[in-house]
Design a protein around this motif. Sequence first.
Motif, PDB file in Angstrom:
ATOM      1  N   ILE A 171     -22.566 -48.715  -7.345  1.00  0.00           N
ATOM      2  CA  ILE A 171     -23.641 -48.188  -8.125  1.00  0.00           C
ATOM      3  C   ILE A 171     -23.415 -47.414  -9.256  1.00  0.00           C
ATOM      4  N   ASP A 172     -23.811 -47.798 -10.458  1.00  0.00           N
ATOM      5  CA  ASP A 172     -23.394 -46.702 -11.665  1.00  0.00           C
ATOM      6  C   ASP A 172     -24.526 -45.981 -11.896  1.00  0.00           C
ATOM      7  N   ASP A 173     -24.257 -44.634 -11.822  1.00  0.00           N
ATOM      8  CA  ASP A 173     -25.123 -43.670 -11.924  1.00  0.00           C
ATOM      9  C   ASP A 173     -25.116 -42.700 -13.482  1.00  0.00           C
ATOM     10  N   THR A 174     -24.602 -43.698 -14.339  1.00  0.00           N
ATOM     11  CA  THR A 174     -24.810 -43.137 -15.723  1.00  0.00           C
ATOM     12  C   THR A 174     -25.918 -42.531 -16.087  1.00  0.00           C
ATOM     13  N   ALA A 175     -26.130 -41.588 -16.447  1.00  0.00           N
ATOM     14  CA  ALA A 175     -27.544 -41.172 -16.942  1.00  0.00           C
ATOM     15  C   ALA A 175     -27.950 -42.301 -18.017  1.00  0.00           C
ATOM     16  N   PRO A 176     -29.136 -42.487 -17.971  1.00  0.00           N
ATOM     17  CA  PRO A 176     -29.711 -43.505 -19.114  1.00  0.00           C
ATOM     18  C   PRO A 176     -29.287 -43.224 -20.452  1.00  0.00           C
ATOM     19  N   GLU A 177     -29.416 -42.192 -20.812  1.00  0.00           N
ATOM     20  CA  GLU A 177     -29.127 -41.679 -22.286  1.00  0.00           C
ATOM     21  C   GLU A 177     -27.649 -41.909 -22.506  1.00  0.00           C
ATOM     22  N   ASP A 178     -27.014 -41.974 -21.706  1.00  0.00           N
ATOM     23  CA  ASP A 178     -25.470 -41.981 -21.730  1.00  0.00           C
ATOM     24  C   ASP A 178     -24.928 -43.473 -21.501  1.00  0.00           C
ATOM     25  N   ILE A 179     -25.715 -44.417 -21.412  1.00  0.00           N
ATOM     26  CA  ILE A 179     -25.313 -45.670 -21.358  1.00  0.00           C
ATOM     27  C   ILE A 179     -24.832 -46.324 -22.601  1.00  0.00           C
TER      28      ILE A 179
END
Lengths: 351, 178, 304
Positions: A171-179
């Motif tokens: 699971i990639d939990d990168t914050a949406p704005e950091d994708i």
Amino acid sequence: MAYVATRGGERAIEQAERLFRAEMGEITEARVAEIKAAMPYLIDRVMGEASLYDEDLAALALAQTGGELFEAVLVLRAWRTTQPRLQVADPITQDALFTHRRISAAFKDIPGGQVLGPTLDYSHRILATDVLNGFPFKPAEVEPAAQPAPAYQPSVAAWQADNDLVDLPPIDDTAPEDIPDVTREPLLFPAKRAHTLQSLARAETGGALALGYAAMRGYGQAHPTVNELRLAEADIMVRHPNGTAFSAGRVKVSQAEVVSKKGEKLELGFAATLGWNEVKCISAATLDLNSAGAEKGSATEEEFFIYHTEGVESSGFCIHFKLPHYVTFQSSLDAMRDAKAKAASRKEPAE
Amino acid sequence: MTAIPIPSEAERRSNQAFDALLTALSRPGSIQRLPQPGEASIIEALLDRECRVFCADPLLMPIVLATGAIVADLPAADHVFAGALQDLDVVNGLDLGSHLYPDDGATLVVRAVLGQGPKLRLTGPGIETTVEVTVGSLPEGFWDLRRQRIRYPMGFDLFLVDGDWVLGMPRSTQVEVL
Amino acid sequence: MSLATLTKNWEPMSYGFLDASAKREIRRKMLKAVAVPGCQMPYASREVPMARGWGTGGLQVSLTLMNPSKRVKVIDQGADDSVNAASIRRFLARVSGAPTTLDTLEADLIQSRHRIPEEKLREDQVLVLQVPNPEPLRPVQPNMSIARQMHADADYGRMWLQLYEQIVRSGRVMQGASYPSLVNGRHVMTPSPIPRWDVPKLHMAKHLTILSAGREKRIHAVPPFTRVEPLVFDDVPYKVEDHGGLTCNRSGAKGFFMNEIPQDDGSSTYEISDSEFGVKTIKQAEGERVEFGETWYTDGEMPS
């Protein structure tokens, strides 16, 4: 005699554009609406390649370019460039997609069932020539099923993971704005996962198919089985500055999971795009499946397929060869003539 | 599309600030003029949410934050606003990029006094033969450390700000303290 | 903090087409390109209302630098009236309100495809060159990741080998335009597809040159007073096109880079490639007062 051509160039390009546009005539709201209603799959393809979801703008782009697809995508991408980024939507999982069609070639039946949804797959491809003789084609009415398939369906890969047949990516939990976003930062290799998936989502359909097909025919290491193909709608969940999450509407998306046997496990290839575009998703997922460990310079190597399926770049470069190249040509001629003269002078003393 | 496009005030400032920075870096040792005193116009022209910034000057911090840039530790920062340097810690901690990606080397913006202080002789790209400048209020050993740290093409690029003056020193400039 | 500080007035289009964040990224990359002359700096490269391969890289740099008082000149193959030059000039003027010019001497910013004007550029002028392929190693290594590693290692052996093989086979280096050149003694760059005639104009020049490839998403630069040395062997000197003795059939200008015009009888005539220089030469012959700048070449020779 003076050079008079200085303004001539400007006049020529203006008139050439007028000639092109004259053929299409006036573009009205009605025409745009008709294109949108009549060609949803073309609209989808253009929106996917432009990575801009707006059916009206896509229809307008098609109207404005006379259906020159590369031009339509370019004009949409150029418009996209000018738009501010207001929000990043929440990530969405497969089982949260409002699903219209979901099939698997890997199993006869799957949890949630095979849902055929809208498709021409089993149609007989016969041209309805009667239409041209004044007999409109009226599609037969759809008969609703007694028990409609559930709109929300689990992913097939999830079942396989439960049965230890496939390892799902962590699971990639990168914050949406950091994708990472390939339209805001350079694409470098080895590519970030987000860049690869985004590039495939934006890929030109024909290009993805050509290279994906090469991999399917045997120029790849892995033979794809369509684990899941899904046409769905995704909720665009955004946040009000006060923190309230709300839906800004739904967009059509398509996605494909393809798998291949690797030792005792299955290997997974994935692609998704805006709009419904099955050929592109299966091709792109096949490229993704084949990319790990692919030889440098092969069609299934990441750098190779990401660069060469980028439709705006490839078509632009292709047509740029129409531009005058007489300076470079002159420079080459000079080198050739000089080499020739040198060769001739070397021969002379021998005679 | 409007008839005659007119730049907004912010656009005008950023455009002018960047002209100053580009010219300063292209002609090391030459003093260029920023649209306003201090680092604010540099921040505005260069930074946004794609950047990682280390800012040692608390007065600049609100301006940095307004750009949406991510506040980062020194070694992870691509832009460093050091204010007036007290010691050489900042220079020691800068990201120098890599041979593969020299562009990852940081941009360092420092306050200094231009026109007085130790005399420096500069050579390198952007300079026809040599140019001499005087730069004051930098800590002892600054130029030595700069020389030791830069492993061209790895290195960092320096802007010295004094009021609305800016002087640029790319990593390609050799500095000799006279 | 108030809402007003977080918002701005609605505009139908950003000034100079590109939005502020696109400009900032290009600015950051331009600075790095200047800091490491000749080294290709990756950038995101936004889509602009022109096809990739048609000068979108140069256009993004120009759009970032433009303001209403910068006078812009656009040339393609040396000519201001070339259709694509006309199209780019019209676009630049339309989105920035900047004045345009055909005269090299009047320009603050010159965007060019495949040529550098014959009149010397000054310190206050910036040259933006459009670049189709920013990678000089492409002919020996098409894979960009491997080529990048070769630049990192300053591994130009295969490049030299290729030049050597050409000399063995043909008695000379066969490279036409885009002659690979060593910048500041460290990075090999392509000077873009300018003829060999133009490459020495970049060496220790007074002006700043920015080279931008939109499709390939790379920017590199040659700052003023920077060494640009075409790759040559000591015993096989660099050779520009043999145009020094040619005369322009239309203007009478002599000793500059020419376009060859094939004739019905099998012969060729020549026209000066720098079209506006040709126009000025004609005007002068017709008795008009014209100002010429100093030229890089004198009597068809580049003084060393």
